[in-house]
Motif scaffolding. Sequence first.
Motif, PDB file in Angstrom:
ATOM      1  N   LEU A 194      40.035 -52.450 -18.167  1.00 37.66           N
ATOM      2  CA  LEU A 194      40.211 -53.816 -18.638  1.00 37.66           C
ATOM      3  C   LEU A 194      41.616 -53.995 -19.182  1.00 37.66           C
ATOM      4  O   LEU A 194      42.193 -53.060 -19.749  1.00 37.66           O
ATOM      5  CB  LEU A 194      39.209 -54.150 -19.743  1.00 37.66           C
ATOM      6  CG  LEU A 194      37.736 -54.259 -19.369  1.00 37.66           C
ATOM      7  CD1 LEU A 194      36.914 -54.581 -20.605  1.00 37.66           C
ATOM      8  CD2 LEU A 194      37.513 -55.313 -18.301  1.00 37.66           C
ATOM      9  N   LEU A 195      42.156 -55.188 -19.011  1.00 41.80           N
ATOM     10  CA  LEU A 195      43.441 -55.559 -19.587  1.00 41.80           C
ATOM     11  C   LEU A 195      43.218 -56.766 -20.492  1.00 41.80           C
ATOM     12  O   LEU A 195      42.519 -57.713 -20.124  1.00 41.80           O
ATOM     13  CB  LEU A 195      44.465 -55.901 -18.501  1.00 41.80           C
ATOM     14  CG  LEU A 195      45.065 -54.721 -17.721  1.00 41.80           C
ATOM     15  CD1 LEU A 195      46.001 -55.228 -16.640  1.00 41.80           C
ATOM     16  CD2 LEU A 195      45.797 -53.778 -18.648  1.00 41.80           C
ATOM     17  N   ILE A 196      43.814 -56.733 -21.702  1.00 45.01           N
ATOM     18  CA  ILE A 196      43.754 -57.836 -22.645  1.00 45.01           C
ATOM     19  C   ILE A 196      45.170 -58.374 -22.819  1.00 45.01           C
ATOM     20  O   ILE A 196      46.072 -57.644 -23.238  1.00 45.01           O
ATOM     21  CB  ILE A 196      43.178 -57.386 -23.994  1.00 45.01           C
ATOM     22  CG1 ILE A 196      41.796 -56.754 -23.793  1.00 45.01           C
ATOM     23  CG2 ILE A 196      43.090 -58.559 -24.959  1.00 45.01           C
ATOM     24  CD1 ILE A 196      41.208 -56.172 -25.048  1.00 45.01           C
ATOM     25  N   VAL A 197      45.376 -59.624 -22.475  1.00 43.10           N
ATOM     26  CA  VAL A 197      46.718 -60.212 -22.474  1.00 43.10           C
ATOM     27  C   VAL A 197      47.196 -60.374 -23.918  1.00 43.10           C
ATOM     28  O   VAL A 197      46.530 -60.997 -24.752  1.00 43.10           O
ATOM     29  CB  VAL A 197      46.712 -61.578 -21.766  1.00 43.10           C
ATOM     30  CG1 VAL A 197      48.115 -62.182 -21.769  1.00 43.10           C
ATOM     31  CG2 VAL A 197      46.198 -61.441 -20.339  1.00 43.10           C
ATOM     32  N   ARG A 198      48.369 -59.783 -24.219  1.00 42.97           N
ATOM     33  CA  ARG A 198      48.989 -59.947 -25.534  1.00 42.97           C
ATOM     34  C   ARG A 198      49.931 -61.139 -25.541  1.00 42.97           C
ATOM     35  O   ARG A 198      49.911 -61.958 -26.464  1.00 42.97           O
ATOM     36  CB  ARG A 198      49.749 -58.675 -25.919  1.00 42.97           C
ATOM     37  CG  ARG A 198      50.410 -58.744 -27.300  1.00 42.97           C
ATOM     38  CD  ARG A 198      51.119 -57.444 -27.632  1.00 42.97           C
ATOM     39  NE  ARG A 198      51.654 -57.457 -28.993  1.00 42.97           N
ATOM     40  CZ  ARG A 198      52.875 -57.868 -29.311  1.00 42.97           C
ATOM     41  NH1 ARG A 198      53.688 -58.312 -28.353  1.00 42.97           N
ATOM     42  NH2 ARG A 198      53.282 -57.866 -30.568  1.00 42.97           N
ATOM     43  N   SER A 199      50.767 -61.245 -24.523  1.00 49.98           N
ATOM     44  CA  SER A 199      51.665 -62.390 -24.378  1.00 49.98           C
ATOM     45  C   SER A 199      51.967 -62.584 -22.904  1.00 49.98           C
ATOM     46  O   SER A 199      51.947 -61.633 -22.121  1.00 49.98           O
ATOM     47  CB  SER A 199      52.969 -62.176 -25.164  1.00 49.98           C
ATOM     48  OG  SER A 199      53.692 -61.075 -24.631  1.00 49.98           O
ATOM     49  N   GLY A 200      52.239 -63.832 -22.531  1.00 56.74           N
ATOM     50  CA  GLY A 200      52.503 -64.144 -21.134  1.00 56.74           C
ATOM     51  C   GLY A 200      51.314 -64.807 -20.473  1.00 56.74           C
ATOM     52  O   GLY A 200      50.346 -65.204 -21.132  1.00 56.74           O
ATOM     53  N   ALA A 201      51.370 -64.933 -19.156  1.00 55.06           N
ATOM     54  CA  ALA A 201      50.312 -65.617 -18.403  1.00 55.06           C
ATOM     55  C   ALA A 201      50.058 -64.870 -17.102  1.00 55.06           C
ATOM     56  O   ALA A 201      50.966 -64.265 -16.518  1.00 55.06           O
ATOM     57  CB  ALA A 201      50.702 -67.068 -18.115  1.00 55.06           C
ATOM     58  N   VAL A 202      48.806 -64.932 -16.649  1.00 49.98           N
ATOM     59  CA  VAL A 202      48.366 -64.249 -15.435  1.00 49.98           C
ATOM     60  C   VAL A 202      47.688 -65.266 -14.527  1.00 49.98           C
ATOM     61  O   VAL A 202      46.954 -66.145 -14.996  1.00 49.98           O
ATOM     62  CB  VAL A 202      47.383 -63.099 -15.762  1.00 49.98           C
ATOM     63  CG1 VAL A 202      46.898 -62.423 -14.479  1.00 49.98           C
ATOM     64  CG2 VAL A 202      48.044 -62.079 -16.674  1.00 49.98           C
ATOM     65  N   SER A 203      47.938 -65.153 -13.222  1.00 47.93           N
ATOM     66  CA  SER A 203      47.295 -66.013 -12.238  1.00 47.93           C
ATOM     67  C   SER A 203      46.204 -65.232 -11.521  1.00 47.93           C
ATOM     68  O   SER A 203      46.427 -64.099 -11.084  1.00 47.93           O
ATOM     69  CB  SER A 203      48.320 -66.529 -11.217  1.00 47.93           C
ATOM     70  OG  SER A 203      47.689 -67.254 -10.187  1.00 47.93           O
ATOM     71  N   VAL A 204      45.006 -65.827 -11.429  1.00 44.42           N
ATOM     72  CA  VAL A 204      43.894 -65.224 -10.688  1.00 44.42           C
ATOM     73  C   VAL A 204      43.907 -65.826  -9.289  1.00 44.42           C
ATOM     74  O   VAL A 204      43.798 -67.047  -9.129  1.00 44.42           O
ATOM     75  CB  VAL A 204      42.547 -65.494 -11.389  1.00 44.42           C
ATOM     76  CG1 VAL A 204      41.417 -64.828 -10.628  1.00 44.42           C
ATOM     77  CG2 VAL A 204      42.586 -64.996 -12.826  1.00 44.42           C
ATOM     78  N   LEU A 205      44.051 -64.980  -8.282  1.00 45.12           N
ATOM     79  CA  LEU A 205      44.158 -65.422  -6.897  1.00 45.12           C
ATOM     80  C   LEU A 205      42.921 -64.986  -6.119  1.00 45.12           C
ATOM     81  O   LEU A 205      42.464 -63.847  -6.237  1.00 45.12           O
ATOM     82  CB  LEU A 205      45.410 -64.842  -6.241  1.00 45.12           C
ATOM     83  CG  LEU A 205      46.739 -65.159  -6.937  1.00 45.12           C
ATOM     84  CD1 LEU A 205      47.884 -64.419  -6.256  1.00 45.12           C
ATOM     85  CD2 LEU A 205      47.002 -66.657  -6.928  1.00 45.12           C
ATOM     86  N   SER A 206      42.386 -65.905  -5.325  1.00 41.72           N
ATOM     87  CA  SER A 206      41.257 -65.613  -4.450  1.00 41.72           C
ATOM     88  C   SER A 206      41.596 -66.129  -3.063  1.00 41.72           C
ATOM     89  O   SER A 206      41.860 -67.316  -2.886  1.00 41.72           O
ATOM     90  CB  SER A 206      39.979 -66.275  -4.967  1.00 41.72           C
ATOM     91  OG  SER A 206      38.886 -66.001  -4.118  1.00 41.72           O
TER      92      SER A 206
END
Length: 478
Positions: free
Chosen positions: A376-388
Amino acid sequence: MLDLLVSPLFQIVALGLAGIVVWHLQGRSRPTARLLVQIAFFAAMTAILFANGISPLKFEPLREGGAMLIAAKTLWWVHLAWASIGFVRIYIVLDGKPREARVLQDLIIAAVYLAVTLSVLAFVFDFAIGTLLATSGVLAIILGLALQSTLNDLFSGLALTLGRPYTIGDWIILADGTEGRVAESTWRSTHILTPANNVAVLPNSFLAKIGLTNVNRPDESHLLVLPLRVKAVHPPSFVVEKMRQAMIGANNITHDPAPAVALKGIDAFAMDIELQFRVRHPSDRIPARNELIDLVYRQCMETGISLALPAASSVFIENIHTDHSLPDPLRELLQDNPIFADLEQDELHKLEVSARLRRYRPGDTFFEGADSASGLLIVRSGAVSVLSDGKEVLRLAPGAIFGQIDGVPLATKYQALTVLEAYEIDGPTLASLFKDHPEIQNNVTRHLSGLTGNGLATGSSREEHVSILRTVRGLLGK
């Protein structure tokens, strides 16, 4: 009897009545056929009148058979009116503006009926139209004064209809703050369905005077502004970049065009900034604003940016430039997440010790390939895009949890949108946690299933959920 049948007046009356019957038999669905019938009967009646020296345009003293003469002339004027109206209905058309065309048609038809009525009174019954018009003018003045408000609304409604500042279904915002979707528009008033699910009835004269904004033009997306005031302990460029990163992770705003951060001013204590962003629909304004406030708060907590008091506040500020020690971010991230909110402090400490802080560049992808290690990854700072399947379905902001488990469709992947910092919790650590807390295992399973299913956590297919649950249990050796 034969003399009656060959009488021109009888023939005109007969043609007039027959024309009315045939006109009704044509029906409303055949306007062209109706117009041809009207023109044919009107032409025949006109030919008989003028062939026998009877003029419908002047009054003739009544003599024997005067009733037949009145009927003949009246029917001639009626057919003239209907032929003109049929022509107006078919040929007075404004391309792409059916409502304006109908209003224009109604005005012309009203003028035709008024003109025909006055003509019948003058040429058939020998009324003094001049005296009538003078009398009606006085009456019109009296009625105009008595109905001033109603007439104002009426003509304002006409102006609004022709100008088309809004149409039925548009969302409008008035200068006094009233807003809602236009539900109905009549000659006298406009009905607006407000966000409180009430109908506000506004006179057209009021709408014609007040300024309004049509949110639907060119589309329903529009700009919103969130003002902020932060302490001047970091360079402005640093604050701008961190706020931009916070907005990138939002799902309730549009990202084309991209949201912007504007510096509005700075003084010895704080700087004023504005977060400028667009939403797709008026209904997205509250969710978007709530989401951005939450993201900004998280970003400030993670980066040490402090919010400042309003400029009008007069307070004693001491050591404004001293360094701020950041709280332990992972523990707060875990406590703020409902999945781990019930863990004891010693259990949170174990996760902190085992977790590793990872840093990624924009464009980096995670958990690619079937051989990727679980975790598992827990975002500390920044943004992530989920792609399908190559399409973005969701954006993850600070505090979000995501990961890879065997059985997740390979078409789903995660990509960093900004410089990203995230805490990684590996599979063995999760397995130890799940043994003591099976409810957390189920919550993680449902959460990941929602992320990888459709990006909105509304539920995946039953087969994917069973596969993910089987894999998580595999981590526990069950």
